[in-house]
Design an enzyme around this catalytic site. Structure first.
Site, mmCIF file in Angstrom:
data_model
loop_
_atom_site.group_PDB
_atom_site.id
_atom_site.type_symbol
_atom_site.label_atom_id
_atom_site.label_comp_id
_atom_site.label_asym_id
_atom_site.label_seq_id
_atom_site.Cartn_x
_atom_site.Cartn_y
_atom_site.Cartn_z
ATOM 1 N N ASP A 178 -8.221 4.986 -2.013
ATOM 2 C CA ASP A 178 -7.731 3.732 -1.428
ATOM 3 C C ASP A 178 -7.020 2.886 -2.484
ATOM 4 O OD1 ASP A 178 -7.463 1.237 -0.026
ATOM 5 O OD2 ASP A 178 -9.007 1.976 1.346
ATOM 6 N N CYS A 196 0.821 -1.219 0.000
ATOM 7 C CA CYS A 196 0.000 0.000 0.000
ATOM 8 C C CYS A 196 0.852 1.265 0.000
ATOM 9 C CB CYS A 196 -0.990 0.000 1.161
ATOM 10 S SG CYS A 196 -0.279 -0.355 2.773
ATOM 11 N N HIS A 203 -2.675 0.933 7.199
ATOM 12 C CA HIS A 203 -2.789 1.099 5.747
ATOM 13 C C HIS A 203 -2.221 2.451 5.328
ATOM 14 C CE1 HIS A 203 -4.400 0.069 1.874
ATOM 15 N NE2 HIS A 203 -5.278 1.065 1.834
#
Ligand code: NAG
Ligand code: NAG
Ligand code: NAG
Ligand code: NAG
Length: 239
Positions: A193, A64, A175
């Site tokens: 995202d 991520c 994250h």
């Protein structure tokens, strides 16, 4: 194939699942309200315009931070833009090139995910990028002012947030993802995202994102937070 299917059922994997339900308070960008928020006159959307062209899905479940950085690196762009053999002769930042860079791996192997401080060091020490490494312990007003300045039309910076998904009532844990727009009327931020297989871009209250960033990362025992990224020669003044 059939055997594999039964094994998957026994293991509890549900293949039919396509995206998770967004938390009830969040506004999906792909809704009338979400798009209206982005296109409001007062919304700071410069970063969204730059990042949306390059924003991509994380290629592994631990990439991520790398995927967030790649979107920013192609948007600035950060020189020298490398040629990934997959796309030769075209130069383009990819997660494969960034994640296997010798300097990056020397600081921390992103295969295992990374903490805010590790990602800050990987980006700031290995590339001509200026990184402001912000711990989310500042007051909400201070965090709002950092977000406002970084996303404003006259700035050249982009934001990558490090947060705990649980704090946003999302599925998962720590994250990274870019924060690409700010709506000052509703005090909302737009999270792009990079786990596109889980959530579409979502508008959430800035206060909730700050609370989700103001959490301890067990790997560093430090607070999560925000990275403000700029081109070293071309926006460093903004930091
Ligand atoms: C947004 O798109 C996803 C699929 O890409 C869909 O599951 C979701 O329902 C959409 N949201 C709205 C509000 O249309
Ligand atoms: C980032 O900030 C934390 C404090 O919040 C600090 O411990 C760490 O050394 C910083 N890392 C870098 C690379 O600047
Ligand atoms: C952008 O303009 C605002 C005032 O509108 C100012 O506070 C801010 O410092 C400026 N930022 C940059 C990077 O010039
Ligand atoms: C998450 O859900 C709980 C329980 O429904 C609720 O109290 C809380 O406000 C929600 N968090 C956010 C950020 O909306």
């Amino acid at each position: 194939m059939l055997l594999f299917f039964f094994a998957a059922v026994v293991a509890g994997i549900r293949y039919e699942e396509f995206l998770l339900p967004a938390p009830s308070y969040a506004v999906e960008l792909n809704s009338t309200e979400g798009w209206n928020l982005l296109t409001r006159q007062t919304t700071l959307s410069r970063s969204y315009q730059a990042l949306s062209i390059h924003f991509e899905t994380q290629v592994t479940e631990s990439y991520c931070g790398i995927a967030s950085a790649v979107a920013v690196f192609n948007s600035l762009p950060v020189p020298p833009v490398p040629v990934d053999p997959t796309y030769s002769p075209y130069a383009y930042w990819t997660q494969s090139v960034l994640g296997s860079d010798a300097c990056v791996v020397g600081i921390h192997d992103p295969t295992y995910g990374s903490t805010r401080s590790q990602l800050a060091a990987m980006l700031g020490d290995c590339f001509p990028v200026k990184v402001l490494n912000v711990s989310a312990t500042d007051s909400l007003a201070d965090m709002r002012s950092i977000v406002f300045d970084a996303l404003s039309d006259n700035a050249t910076t982009h934001l990558v947030a490090n947060f705990d998904r649980q704090g946003l009532n999302e599925t998962g844990g720590g994250h990274f993802s870019p924060v690409a727009a700010y709506d000052p009327v509703g005090d909302l931020v737009l999270i792009l995202d990079v786990a596109k297989y889980k959530y579409p871009p979502l508008w959430v209250p800035l206060a909730d994102l700050v609370a989700a960033m103001d959490t301890v990362d067990p790997d560093s025992r430090a607070m999560r937070g925000l990275l403000v990224l700029a081109h070293k020669d071309n926006g460093a003044a903004a930091l």
